[in-house]
Design a protein around this motif. Sequence first.
Motif, PDB file in Angstrom:
ATOM      1  N   GLN A 109     -69.592  26.471 -45.696  1.00  0.00           N
ATOM      2  CA  GLN A 109     -70.530  26.762 -44.625  1.00  0.00           C
ATOM      3  C   GLN A 109     -70.437  25.669 -43.722  1.00  0.00           C
ATOM      4  O   GLN A 109     -70.308  24.400 -44.062  1.00  0.00           O
ATOM      5  CB  GLN A 109     -72.040  26.757 -45.079  1.00  0.00           C
ATOM      6  N   THR A 110     -70.582  25.976 -42.448  1.00  0.00           N
ATOM      7  CA  THR A 110     -70.270  24.957 -41.248  1.00  0.00           C
ATOM      8  C   THR A 110     -71.986  24.691 -40.661  1.00  0.00           C
ATOM      9  O   THR A 110     -72.622  25.350 -41.318  1.00  0.00           O
ATOM     10  CB  THR A 110     -69.360  25.529 -40.153  1.00  0.00           C
ATOM     11  N   GLU A 111     -71.767  23.974 -39.808  1.00  0.00           N
ATOM     12  CA  GLU A 111     -73.148  23.390 -39.361  1.00  0.00           C
ATOM     13  C   GLU A 111     -73.762  24.433 -38.493  1.00  0.00           C
ATOM     14  O   GLU A 111     -74.907  24.718 -38.036  1.00  0.00           O
ATOM     15  CB  GLU A 111     -72.974  22.283 -38.282  1.00  0.00           C
ATOM     16  N   PHE A 112     -72.926  25.626 -38.104  1.00  0.00           N
ATOM     17  CA  PHE A 112     -73.320  26.779 -37.614  1.00  0.00           C
ATOM     18  C   PHE A 112     -73.638  27.836 -38.343  1.00  0.00           C
ATOM     19  O   PHE A 112     -72.980  28.369 -38.969  1.00  0.00           O
ATOM     20  CB  PHE A 112     -72.363  26.885 -36.500  1.00  0.00           C
ATOM     21  N   LYS A 113     -74.701  28.289 -38.404  1.00  0.00           N
ATOM     22  CA  LYS A 113     -75.314  29.317 -39.321  1.00  0.00           C
ATOM     23  C   LYS A 113     -74.488  30.767 -39.472  1.00  0.00           C
ATOM     24  O   LYS A 113     -74.172  31.085 -38.251  1.00  0.00           O
ATOM     25  CB  LYS A 113     -76.633  29.653 -39.323  1.00  0.00           C
ATOM     26  N   ASN A 153     -71.367  30.716 -40.170  1.00  0.00           N
ATOM     27  CA  ASN A 153     -69.873  30.462 -40.026  1.00  0.00           C
ATOM     28  C   ASN A 153     -69.432  29.879 -41.052  1.00  0.00           C
ATOM     29  O   ASN A 153     -69.875  28.755 -41.410  1.00  0.00           O
ATOM     30  CB  ASN A 153     -69.539  29.807 -38.680  1.00  0.00           C
ATOM     31  N   GLN A 154     -68.290  30.164 -41.710  1.00  0.00           N
ATOM     32  CA  GLN A 154     -67.611  29.527 -42.703  1.00  0.00           C
ATOM     33  C   GLN A 154     -66.342  29.452 -42.478  1.00  0.00           C
ATOM     34  O   GLN A 154     -65.837  29.715 -41.793  1.00  0.00           O
ATOM     35  CB  GLN A 154     -67.893  30.314 -43.895  1.00  0.00           C
TER      36      GLN A 154
END
Length: 155
Positions: A68-72, A74-75
Amino acid sequence: MKNNIIKEHLDKLRSEMIFSFIEDEDAEKVIPFFESVDYPVGAVIFKEGDAGDFIGFVVSGKLEVKKQTEFKGNQLIIALLSSGALVGELSIFDQHKRSATVEAVEDTTMLILRSRSLEALIQQHPYTGIKLLKGLIRILSLRLRKATERLTTIF
């Protein structure tokens, strides 16, 4: 029947680094501690944040490891794993939650070693358990070295 399937899968993986320390007599000892599990394409093996209670050894197929990235929502795909790879090894040692999501991108067969089975293996067959742990440590150290190399190329 179940043990024959596991033995077949284990024999296939013995050429890989993780099981290269396991000799014939050791293989017979470890068979009862493993499970063979088939995952269809699209199956989520585990999600980031799940509790971790097993290591999976990929016999066939392909897995996608996503973080998981810091942007909900988005992986980032951090790895594609195929035959001979292992997944879930961090949680079995550090007792933390899963650090990434793993999904089957092809029909995949894995040998599963649960935490309680690893403990039982070490108690019942300490010498064989040490050999397996030695293989796991070797894989972890190689992964750490690769991660360090990648970090140095970034900076």
